[in-house]
Design an enzyme around this catalytic site. Sequence first.
Site, mmCIF file in Angstrom:
data_model
loop_
_atom_site.group_PDB
_atom_site.id
_atom_site.type_symbol
_atom_site.label_atom_id
_atom_site.label_comp_id
_atom_site.label_asym_id
_atom_site.label_seq_id
_atom_site.Cartn_x
_atom_site.Cartn_y
_atom_site.Cartn_z
ATOM 1 N N CYS A 1 1.012 -1.130 -0.018
ATOM 2 C CA CYS A 1 0.203 -0.063 -0.038
ATOM 3 C C CYS A 1 0.995 1.234 0.046
ATOM 4 O O CYS A 1 1.455 1.511 1.249
ATOM 5 C CB CYS A 1 -1.111 -0.044 1.228
ATOM 6 S SG CYS A 1 -1.928 1.430 1.080
ATOM 7 N N CYS B 1 -0.630 4.409 2.142
ATOM 8 C CA CYS B 1 -0.969 4.257 3.692
ATOM 9 C C CYS B 1 -0.458 2.896 4.215
ATOM 10 O O CYS B 1 0.677 2.470 4.193
ATOM 11 C CB CYS B 1 -1.992 4.676 4.328
ATOM 12 S SG CYS B 1 -3.831 3.973 3.385
ATOM 13 N N SER B 2 -1.331 2.165 4.527
ATOM 14 C CA SER B 2 -1.145 0.592 5.118
ATOM 15 C C SER B 2 -2.261 -0.182 4.901
ATOM 16 O O SER B 2 -2.370 -1.234 5.671
ATOM 17 C CB SER B 2 -0.832 0.790 6.909
ATOM 18 O OG SER B 2 -2.239 1.429 6.994
ATOM 19 N N CYS B 3 -3.135 -0.131 3.754
ATOM 20 C CA CYS B 3 -4.062 -1.054 3.425
ATOM 21 C C CYS B 3 -3.585 -2.484 3.542
ATOM 22 O O CYS B 3 -2.667 -2.797 2.882
ATOM 23 C CB CYS B 3 -4.767 -0.713 2.351
ATOM 24 S SG CYS B 3 -5.532 0.920 2.405
#
Lengths: 219, 215
Positions: B115, B118-120
């Site tokens: 991702c 972000c951090s998906c």
Amino acid sequence: MDTIHDLGGRQGFGRVDTHEKEEAFHSDWEARIYGTVRAMTRPGDWSIDWFRHCRELTPPVDYLTRNYYDQWLQAYAAMLVNSGYASVEEIVAGKAAGPAPDAPPPMTGEFVRTTAKNVAIIAERDCETPPAYAPGDKVTVRSAGAPGHTRLPAYLRGRRGVVEAYRGTHILPDANALGEERAEPLYTVGFNAANLWPDAEDSRDRMYADMWESYFEPV
Amino acid sequence: MTKHDSRKIQQIHEELHSHLPPEPALRAKALESLLVEKGLVDPQAIETWIEVYSEEIGPKRGAKVVARAWRDPAFKALLLEDGTKAIAQFDFVGHGGGHLKVLENTDKLHNMVVCTLCSCYPISVLGVPPNWYKTAAYRARAIREPRAVLKEFGVELDGETEVRVWDSTSELRYLVLPQRPDGTDGWDEDRLAAIVTRNSMIGTERDLGPGKGNG
């Protein structure tokens, strides 16, 4: 916005720590922030995209140097202040100067166990616009950025790709971050590595991203 | 009504940057105490979230899904067709499981998930993401030099194998279905699940085998 979060393809970063221990939290405070944030009261218009945008607006030096959960903390602190639930002074002191007006009641532990932990974000919504593209179609990604939150990474701007799959009509993050929920056709688009990177490792490799229809240049 | 004003958020961030306590543990304590005092969080809910993600929701869930796909062709077909429907059979639908897409590795194809924005991550089947997945280094490099990153994880690919990197830019979440290793014929689901590692389901590990894994 062209904030610091848009990291895909940026160079100069070092090795990835591949020996991290496989545990959910590496310190007590990481776990505390995680639990606090997940349990926190939130009004209906604090969407996932609003949260992402607030995190993206973190000062670059903090974004690049602070631990992930610490970044969560700062983003939610900013959201709490913005919504009038707490002041910066209260967050710094960890002590309330007054009540939080109009805040919805927080979830209970029982609600977490029976319900909240099983709730998924469903982003698919009805939309009157039929999809303009089908798998196999060539598309060109918009070259301009966006004035606010967007999920169009800079490394894809202006690039040509091929639609891999149509995913239905999903909430458009760019609008949702501003409190406006509307859907657009969503596609997964594939790009040749050699088309993205001057120093591509192998010309057969491919990169994929999910993109809303307004992320493409009009035909 | 929340005012969705980028400039105002930026100003608040600047104030927070200047005034928050220097230690993250102190910042965490201050926020938790304040929110509890104001009635904006229930302490019991904090404990429950931590407990759920420390014990119940983690990569062992994903490993069960992979093991079943290895043994049951009909389940594998469903998993590749509709990941969310398939994991519902285990009651694993939750955060990040609403639009699950499963990517199958083959002899000539290696999938890897990132991702960049972000951090998906498919939390409901893998738990909270590891720190490395959320670092600037991984997010910047995985999409540009996946082979170099894979090498750091000990994965050497031959020139015949194509790499596909999936950037999680929407609410779709990606899970890699690793290849079943040789020498596991006749193994039951639990025994297979024990050799499926978290990293193999993100795509930063490729060759599984007896003696590896969570078990």
